[in-house]
Design an enzyme around this catalytic site. Structure first.
Site, PDB file in Angstrom:
ATOM      1  NE  ARG A  99     161.753  67.282  92.167  1.00  0.00           N
ATOM      2  CZ  ARG A  99     160.528  67.000  91.750  1.00  0.00           C
ATOM      3  NH1 ARG A  99     160.112  65.754  91.765  1.00  0.00           N
ATOM      4  NH2 ARG A  99     159.723  67.949  91.334  1.00  0.00           N
ATOM      5  CE  LYS A 196     161.037  48.261  93.267  1.00  0.00           C
ATOM      6  NZ  LYS A 196     160.372  49.056  92.280  1.00  0.00           N
ATOM      7  NE  ARG A 198     164.544  46.897  87.368  1.00  0.00           N
ATOM      8  CZ  ARG A 198     163.303  46.432  87.225  1.00  0.00           C
ATOM      9  NH1 ARG A 198     163.083  45.298  86.579  1.00  0.00           N
ATOM     10  NH2 ARG A 198     162.293  47.084  87.738  1.00  0.00           N
ATOM     11  CB  SER A 227     156.120  64.951  91.662  1.00  0.00           C
ATOM     12  OG  SER A 227     155.889  65.685  90.494  1.00  0.00           O
TER      13      SER A 227
HETATM   14  C1  R5P Z   1     163.026  62.085  94.768  1.00  0.00           C
HETATM   15  O1  R5P Z   1     164.210  62.293  94.823  1.00  0.00           O
HETATM   16  C2  R5P Z   1     162.053  62.675  95.713  1.00  0.00           C
HETATM   17  O2  R5P Z   1     162.445  62.500  97.042  1.00  0.00           O
HETATM   18  C3  R5P Z   1     160.676  62.101  95.498  1.00  0.00           C
HETATM   19  O3  R5P Z   1     160.678  60.725  95.832  1.00  0.00           O
HETATM   20  C4  R5P Z   1     160.244  62.246  94.055  1.00  0.00           C
HETATM   21  O4  R5P Z   1     160.476  63.563  93.622  1.00  0.00           O
HETATM   22  C5  R5P Z   1     158.773  61.912  93.906  1.00  0.00           C
HETATM   23  O5  R5P Z   1     158.391  62.090  92.580  1.00  0.00           O
HETATM   24  P1  R5P Z   1     157.197  61.246  91.967  1.00  0.00           P
HETATM   25  O6  R5P Z   1     156.022  61.420  92.875  1.00  0.00           O
HETATM   26  O7  R5P Z   1     156.976  61.852  90.603  1.00  0.00           O
HETATM   27  O8  R5P Z   1     157.653  59.826  91.878  1.00  0.00           O
END
Ligand code: R5P
Length: 297
Positions: A99, A196, A198, A227
């Site tokens: 990421r 979404k 905003r 995460s």
């Molecule tokens: C983002 O680019 C990924 O695909 C996940 O949506 C993201 O890493 C999820 O992270 P969290 O659970 O902290 O929102």
């Protein structure tokens, strides 16, 4: 071929070895009181094609951080080379740092490039399940050694087919589009992505990218990484506004940090993950995927 279970992945490595009918060995990993690591092979690696199986995530039980685990692999690969291994493959159910693939702020490290460079220096090949390729399009954008990207999509689709009736697949955002669409395509069910807009701090419009009646459906939210759970929790909140009632959340990589699992359960979601990261939500086994990839030269 010798399949070696590194600190996070002995169970998956044993399963891969069993499926391939190849020998298995553990890797001795010791941590000194000052946090330095000591790595030792337990079987002869000279002349063999060795496969280091390692997933990268903070592990409180072994007191090994992601960064410790990266050093573990570099030490193991370099030692295998010195001991005369014929080739060194890393089979990574989850590979970290994908990421951090751009300089978001001036002066910031593009971590995946550095980590990939370290891997390129010591491996012959790398196999990764569902790397977070978003801005990067291919594993070859960072890896110069032979690399292979595998996907758990068919396994997730199979789980949904067997366990969720009347499913509709929802991706939390455009980043998850690939996972959501592919999974829905295999199942043969509907799929949509949440969008979404905003307008101000208090005025947000939430829409699906196509019209789907959610009320009488089992909504399955699919993402590559869960995460903190924040992305999926927001999605559930928005989907409730659109009439959805029943939720299953499926993540390929369930990092589930900062109490994500209990927050998601509290929001009424059933959470399912593959076993790329070991945990109580593991219901989908990725060992066959890695074993199949290793069968191919
Ligand atoms: C983002 O680019 C990924 O695909 C996940 O949506 C993201 O890493 C999820 O992270 P969290 O659970 O902290 O929102």
């Amino acid at each position: 071929m010798l399949i070696i279970g590194c600190s996070n992945s002995t169970k998956i490595a044993k399963s891969i070895a069993r499926r391939l009918g190849k020998p298995y060995s553990g890797l001795s990993v010791k941590k000194f009181p000052d946090s330095e690591l000591n790595i030792r092979f337990m079987k002869k690696v000279k002349g063999r094609d060795i496969v280091l199986v390692q997933s990268f995530y903070d592990n409180k039980k072994t007191d090994m951080s992601i960064n410790d685990q990266l050093i573990e692999i570099i030490f193991a690969a370099r030692t295998a080379e010195r001991l005369g291994a014929r080739s060194i493959t890393l089979a990574a159910p989850y590979f970290p740092y994908f990421r951090q693939d751009k300089e978001f702020h001036h002066g910031e490290c593009v971590s995946i490039k550095i980590v990939a460079h370290l891997m390129n220096e010591c491996l012959s090949r790398i196999i990764v399940i569902d790397p977070h390729l978003h801005r990067l399009k291919s594993m070859y954008d960072v890896f110069t050694v032979r690399s292979k990207r595998l996907t758990a999509d068919p396994l997730i689709a199979d789980y949904i087919k067997k366990n969720v009736k009347n499913a509709v697949i929802i991706g939390p955002d455009w980043e998850s589009y690939r996972w959501a669409e592919k999974t829905a395509e295999i199942i043969g069910c509907e799929c949509a992505i949440l969008h979404k807009t905003r307008y101000s701090a208090r005025k947000v419009d939430v829409r699906l990218n196509k019209k789907i009646d959610l009320k009488n459906k089992s909504v399955v939210v699919v993402d590559d990484i869960i995460s903190t759970g924040h992305t999926v929790l927001e999605t559930i909140k928005d989907l409730k506004k659109l009439g959805a009632k029943k939720f299953t959340v499926i993540g390929v990589h369930g990092l589930l940090v900062e109490g994500a699992l209990s927050k998601l359960k509290k929001a009424g979601a059933k959470v399912i993950t593959t076993n790329t990261i070991a945990g109580t939500t593991n219901k989908i086994d990725i060992a066959p995927l890695l074993a199949d990839a290793l069968k191919k030269k």
